[in-house]
Design an enzyme around this catalytic site. Structure first.
Site, PDB file in Angstrom:
ATOM      1  N   GLY A 203     -10.855  55.949 -73.645  1.00 55.37           N
ATOM      2  CA  GLY A 203     -11.548  55.566 -74.864  1.00 55.37           C
ATOM      3  C   GLY A 203     -10.589  55.521 -76.042  1.00 55.37           C
ATOM      4  N   GLY A 204     -11.165  55.543 -77.252  1.00 57.99           N
ATOM      5  CA  GLY A 204     -10.344  55.482 -78.454  1.00 57.99           C
ATOM      6  C   GLY A 204     -10.891  54.522 -79.490  1.00 57.99           C
ATOM      7  N   ALA A 205     -12.201  54.295 -79.475  1.00 57.85           N
ATOM      8  CA  ALA A 205     -12.878  53.458 -80.479  1.00 57.85           C
ATOM      9  C   ALA A 205     -12.297  52.050 -80.539  1.00 57.85           C
ATOM     10  CB  ALA A 205     -12.822  54.119 -81.860  1.00 57.85           C
TER      11      ALA A 205
ATOM     12  N   GLN B 124     -14.312  55.932 -70.148  1.00 59.66           N
ATOM     13  CA  GLN B 124     -14.857  56.921 -71.064  1.00 59.66           C
ATOM     14  C   GLN B 124     -14.980  56.336 -72.461  1.00 59.66           C
ATOM     15  OE1 GLN B 124     -12.922  58.898 -73.593  1.00 59.66           O
ATOM     16  NE2 GLN B 124     -14.684  60.156 -74.158  1.00 59.66           N
ATOM     17  N   SER B 125     -16.143  56.481 -73.096  1.00 55.91           N
ATOM     18  CA  SER B 125     -16.390  56.015 -74.452  1.00 55.91           C
ATOM     19  C   SER B 125     -16.143  54.498 -74.557  1.00 55.91           C
ATOM     20  CB  SER B 125     -15.516  56.805 -75.437  1.00 55.91           C
ATOM     21  OG  SER B 125     -15.884  56.549 -76.769  1.00 55.91           O
ATOM     22  N   ALA B 126     -15.216  54.073 -75.440  1.00 54.48           N
ATOM     23  CA  ALA B 126     -14.911  52.637 -75.534  1.00 54.48           C
ATOM     24  C   ALA B 126     -14.402  52.111 -74.205  1.00 54.48           C
ATOM     25  CB  ALA B 126     -13.867  52.395 -76.635  1.00 54.48           C
TER      26      ALA B 126
ATOM     27  N   ASP C  75     -24.476  63.978 -78.139  1.00 55.83           N
ATOM     28  CA  ASP C  75     -23.416  63.034 -78.499  1.00 55.83           C
ATOM     29  C   ASP C  75     -23.822  62.285 -79.770  1.00 55.83           C
ATOM     30  OD1 ASP C  75     -21.550  60.976 -78.685  1.00 55.83           O
ATOM     31  OD2 ASP C  75     -21.421  60.694 -76.518  1.00 55.83           O
TER      32      ASP C  75
ATOM     33  N   HIS D 206     -19.774  64.338 -77.532  1.00 53.98           N
ATOM     34  CA  HIS D 206     -19.030  63.178 -77.049  1.00 53.98           C
ATOM     35  C   HIS D 206     -17.766  63.583 -76.291  1.00 53.98           C
ATOM     36  CE1 HIS D 206     -18.222  58.891 -77.038  1.00 53.98           C
ATOM     37  NE2 HIS D 206     -16.995  59.094 -77.478  1.00 53.98           N
TER      38      HIS D 206
END
Length: 412
Positions: free
Chosen positions: A148-150, A219-221, A321, A353
């Site tokens: 991830g990492g936006a 994960q995430s983004a 989250d 999150h």
């Protein structure tokens, strides 16, 4: 169905397992560059592993690129109060977890079991890291992981803790780098990830991996990008287009704390500091939000045949989250059920999150998410399950007081 994990946390599951047509992929037609030496007790060397001086040169070039892009990003962000406070919170959060990060960084840079910056494509940042088991005496299962990492600060080394832990259970992990914004937009990110998956599918046997046991995880983004790549690959295959990897090669998809319906998240991200103008720039404009939303893509009637080419999809999410609400995963699973796909949702009560991906692993011992993934991958391998049972609990890397303070200061 409800049950409680070892730590008493509530796990909420929703699943459906419709009968799907079996998909096969002929691996025998692909000629291996190097045969697997099953008697070798150390991981094979990668031909693309450069010398130390070459690695230093690459690091310098990356530093220059990141610095230049950081200034470009600042021109987009301006002096916004919300993103500045988030950034300061991130710095404090990282400082509190630094005892664990330093130990993982030492492993990442000095372990002979980590092969860094393997080139998988021609574009900038088309590199991946490989985490290899200590002994490769038979083809090992593989997890292809997208960090991830936006969509802005993703980096392959963010997966080093996961890579270390899974490789200790005889699972090879490939962590992808991909172009971040403003170096690239979502289309570039998806293209890079698909190229990385292709590299793993077609080359992992050369490094001791089993091309018949590849699992995709994000994960995430990274969960958003990898799910986009997976769904679009299924659509291409259903239309008879030429592809360089097949969804039938992916045994299962693990999505952790991801967002899968972008139109529903624009306002939420804006309120969290990822401003609407920046987010729409990343996603190539408001008109592109739907075509980069897996939840919307699978509902398109023209994609109906593609749904049945998807592997088993398992989504994990913490109910606390704030970065991406757990309702995002729940809505995607409900949609997948509605179109007849094979999907499962696992919610972790009270988890944030980053709890599942960072704080819990840094805490050591056993945690439900990691245990679930390992057990799922080794489900049909009794010998591997027996070995897993003998592995000692993971060592704590960060004192509990620092973990609690990090949770309070986390910008996520």
């Amino acid at each position: 169905m409800e049950n409680r994990g070892e730590n008493g946390q509530l796990l909420v599951r929703a699943s459906t397992l419709p009968t799907l047509p079996s998909n096969t992929y002929n691996y025998q037609t692909r000629k291996r560059k190097k045969p697997l030496n099953k008697t070798k007790s150390t991981p094979p060397r990668l031909g693309r592993q450069g010398s130390f001086s070459r690695e230093i040169g690459h690091a310098a070039a990356e530093t220059y690129l990141i610095t230049r892009l950081a200034f470009k990003l600042l021109s987009y962000l301006g002096l916004g109060y919300r993103w500045i406070t988030r950034f300061l919170g991130l710095a404090l959060y990282a400082m509190l977890l630094m005892p664990g990060f330093l130990q993982v960084a030492f492993y990442y840079f000095f372990s002979p079991l980590v092969r860094r910056s393997v080139v998988y494509g021609d574009q900038p940042r088309n590199r991946l890291d490989l985490y290899l088991p200590a002994k490769i005496d038979s083809p090992k299962p593989v997890v292809a992981f997208v960090t991830g990492g936006a969509w802005i600060i993703g980096y392959k080394a963010w997966g080093s803790l996961l890579g270390k832990q899974l490789s200790e259970h005889d699972i090879i992990v490939a962590c992808f780098d991909y172009r971040n914004f403003p170096q690239g937009t979502i289309g570039d990110m998806e293209e890079d990830v698909s190229q990385g998956i292709s590299f793993v599918c077609n080359n992992i046997a050369d490094y001791g991996g089993d091309p018949n046991r590849i699992y995709l995880m994000g994960q995430s983004a990274g969960a958003h990008i990898s799910s986009c790549a997976l769904v679009k690959q299924a659509i291409k295959e259903s239309r008879g287009e030429t592809v360089c990897w097949s969804t039938s090669q992916i045994k299962a998809y693990f999505g952790l704390s991801g967002g899968y319906n972008l139109p529903n998240l624009v306002d939420h991200f804006n309120n969290r500091g990822l401003y609407r103008s920046i987010f729409l720039s990343i996603m190539e404009g408001e008109e592109s939000l739907q075509k980069f939303s897996p939840e919307i893509m699978v509902q398109d009637q023209s994609s109906k045949a593609a749904v049945h080419l998807l592997p088993h999809i398992i989504l994990f999410h913490g109910t606390s989250d704030c970065s991406i609400p757990s309702d995002s995963s729940k809505a995607f699973v409900d949609t997948l059920h509605g179109v007849g796909a094979q999907a499962e949702l696992i919610l972790y009560e009270g988890k944030t999150h980053t709890d599942l991906f960072l704080q819990d692993p840094l805490r050591g011992g056993k945690d439900d998410l990691f245990g679930y993934i390992v057990a799922y991958i080794h489900a049909n391998d009794k010998e591997a399950l027996d070995k897993d049972a003998m592995v000692p609990p993971r060592r704590r890397l960060v004192p509990e007081i620092l973990l609690k303070l990090a949770c309070r200061t986390s910008p996520f």
